[in-house]
Write a protein that holds these residues in place. Structure first.
Motif, PDB file in Angstrom:
ATOM      1  N   PRO A  26       0.815  -1.225   0.000  1.00  0.00           N
ATOM      2  CA  PRO A  26       0.000   0.000   0.000  1.00  0.00           C
ATOM      3  C   PRO A  26       0.846   1.272   0.000  1.00  0.00           C
ATOM      4  O   PRO A  26       0.466   2.273  -0.604  1.00  0.00           O
ATOM      5  N   MET A  27       2.010   1.224   0.652  1.00  0.00           N
ATOM      6  CA  MET A  27       2.851   2.428   0.678  1.00  0.00           C
ATOM      7  C   MET A  27       3.308   2.806  -0.736  1.00  0.00           C
ATOM      8  O   MET A  27       3.347   3.987  -1.103  1.00  0.00           O
TER       9      MET A  27
ATOM     10  N   ASN B 299      10.279   0.639  -1.810  1.00  0.00           N
ATOM     11  CA  ASN B 299       8.838   0.341  -1.757  1.00  0.00           C
ATOM     12  C   ASN B 299       8.103   1.371  -2.602  1.00  0.00           C
ATOM     13  O   ASN B 299       7.437   2.280  -2.096  1.00  0.00           O
TER      14      ASN B 299
ATOM     15  N   CYS C 241       3.611   3.155   5.941  1.00  0.00           N
ATOM     16  CA  CYS C 241       3.295   1.724   5.902  1.00  0.00           C
ATOM     17  C   CYS C 241       2.148   1.465   6.872  1.00  0.00           C
ATOM     18  O   CYS C 241       2.294   1.707   8.075  1.00  0.00           O
ATOM     19  N   PRO C 242       1.016   0.960   6.387  1.00  0.00           N
ATOM     20  CA  PRO C 242      -0.128   0.751   7.287  1.00  0.00           C
ATOM     21  C   PRO C 242       0.153  -0.271   8.386  1.00  0.00           C
ATOM     22  O   PRO C 242      -0.525  -0.271   9.411  1.00  0.00           O
ATOM     23  N   VAL C 243       1.128  -1.114   8.178  1.00  0.00           N
ATOM     24  CA  VAL C 243       1.439  -2.148   9.176  1.00  0.00           C
ATOM     25  C   VAL C 243       2.272  -1.558  10.332  1.00  0.00           C
ATOM     26  O   VAL C 243       2.028  -1.855  11.503  1.00  0.00           O
TER      27      VAL C 243
ATOM     28  N   GLU D  87      10.111   2.042   9.771  1.00  0.00           N
ATOM     29  CA  GLU D  87       8.808   2.411   9.200  1.00  0.00           C
ATOM     30  C   GLU D  87       7.817   2.787  10.307  1.00  0.00           C
ATOM     31  O   GLU D  87       6.725   3.267  10.020  1.00  0.00           O
TER      32      GLU D  87
ATOM     33  N   MET E 167       1.986  -9.457   2.310  1.00  0.00           N
ATOM     34  CA  MET E 167       3.071 -10.443   2.371  1.00  0.00           C
ATOM     35  C   MET E 167       2.519 -11.837   2.656  1.00  0.00           C
ATOM     36  O   MET E 167       3.023 -12.831   2.158  1.00  0.00           O
TER      37      MET E 167
END
Ligand code: 13P
Ligand code: SF4
Length: 300
Positions: free
Chosen positions: A85-86, A112, A170-172, A198, A261
């Motif tokens: 997503p990033m 990324n 990064c949403p994670v 991140e 992932m």
């Protein structure tokens, strides 16, 4: 090894393929890979691979980078919609607008990102190479794209340069909070907290060590300490638990997983080897445009 894993290994050998897996892949995939690596090592290994067939167990930009660095090789991405997503948070026009505004600046592009964004950047970087790369550039102004958190972290390491950021994340990692860190520290008071850049700066301030996935693993293995809170995706916690069963590794939160992932399954890797799906295809123009910034990264 289970039945599927055995079939993959056999086919991989028959086809003389090289399987590269990121540390965020599930353990069953890590086990069948020739190398499990961070983004920098993955790009380097893809760059120097002797095999003509590369299977990238990771997300889209990783396979795309492998193809750009190896235009003559076949690069397979087992699950086509495993994206980042990033990487989708920035388009070439965003970079061109920043360039117009800061004509003296060098554009440093986190790997990324898409090939099109790399094509309008000066040099790529990964989390393990960003500081070194920024230091080697003669430009004083750095446009750092797309990860605002990694960029802000590097800016603290290289205060003599002026940074301009793009607001990607990064949403994670970005959703990790100081409260998550405090809760984990309370549960494991003797543990060292190792975090990926991140994460937001307010979280990194609490870390005993900040580094890429490979650097976190290296730090934990070499450390005299036995307990660690792992501030990155769960695959790293699993990888460490397997490598050092005599130490304790605690995920920072119970939901620290990258959905993309984790889309890659053993059955996808097998199908990919059997049928050649999904071959990374880029035009010669796309490859040539993005190549310089990636080659500069692996060369530094
Ligand atoms: P590294 O493995 O380079 O630390 O990168 C982490 C990541 O988020 C890859 O998408
Ligand atoms: Fe992208 Fe974040 Fe997943 Fe890495 S962990 S692939 S940066 S979404």
């Amino acid at each position: 090894m289970n039945h599927l894993q055995q079939k993959i290994i056999k086919l991989k050998e028959e086809k003389n393929a090289l399987i590269l897996a990121h540390y965020y892949q599930t353990m069953d995939i890590q086990e069948i890979a020739d190398h499990v690596c961070d983004s920098f090592a993955m790009a380097q290994l893809a760059h120097t691979a002797k095999q003509k067939l590369l299977v990238i167990c990771g997300v889209h930009f990783m396979a795309e980078s492998a193809k750009i660095l190896n235009p003559d090789k076949t690069v397979l991405l087992p699950v086509l919609d495993a994206g980042c997503p990033m990487a989708d948070m920035i388009v070439p026009d965003d970079v061109l607008a920043l360039r117009k505004h800061y004509p003296e600046a060098a554009v440093v592009c986190y790997v990324n990102s898409s090939a099109a964004v790399k094509a309008v950047s000066d040099i790529c970087c990964t989390s393990s190479s960003a500081e070194r790369i920024v230091r080697t550039l003669p430009e004083k102004q750095i446009i750092f794209i797309p990860d605002r958190n990694l960029g802000a972290y590097i800016a603290t390491k290289v205060p003599e340069k002026e940074f301009i950021f793009h607001p990607g994340w990064c949403p994670v990692h970005d959703c990790i909070t100081v409260l998550d860190v405090q809760a984990a520290r309370e549960k494991h008071p003797d543990a060292k907290f190792l975090a990926h850049p991140e994460c937001q700066g307010v979280v990194l301030n609490f870390a005993d060590f900040v580094g890429s996935t490979a650097e976190i693993i290296d730090f934990a293995l070499k450390s005299d300490c036995s307990d660690f809170i792992i501030g990155t995706e769960y695959g790293v916690t699993e990888h460490l638990a397997k490598l050092a069963p005599y130490k304790n590794f605690f995920p920072l939160t119970s939901t620290f997983e990258c959905e993309d992932m984790k889309k890659v399954k053993l059955s996808d890797v097998l199908t990919s080897l059997e049928t050649g799906q999904h071959e990374m295809k880029l035009s010669t123009d796309e490859i040539n445009a993005a190549r310089n910034s990636l080659e500069r990264m692996v060369g530094v």
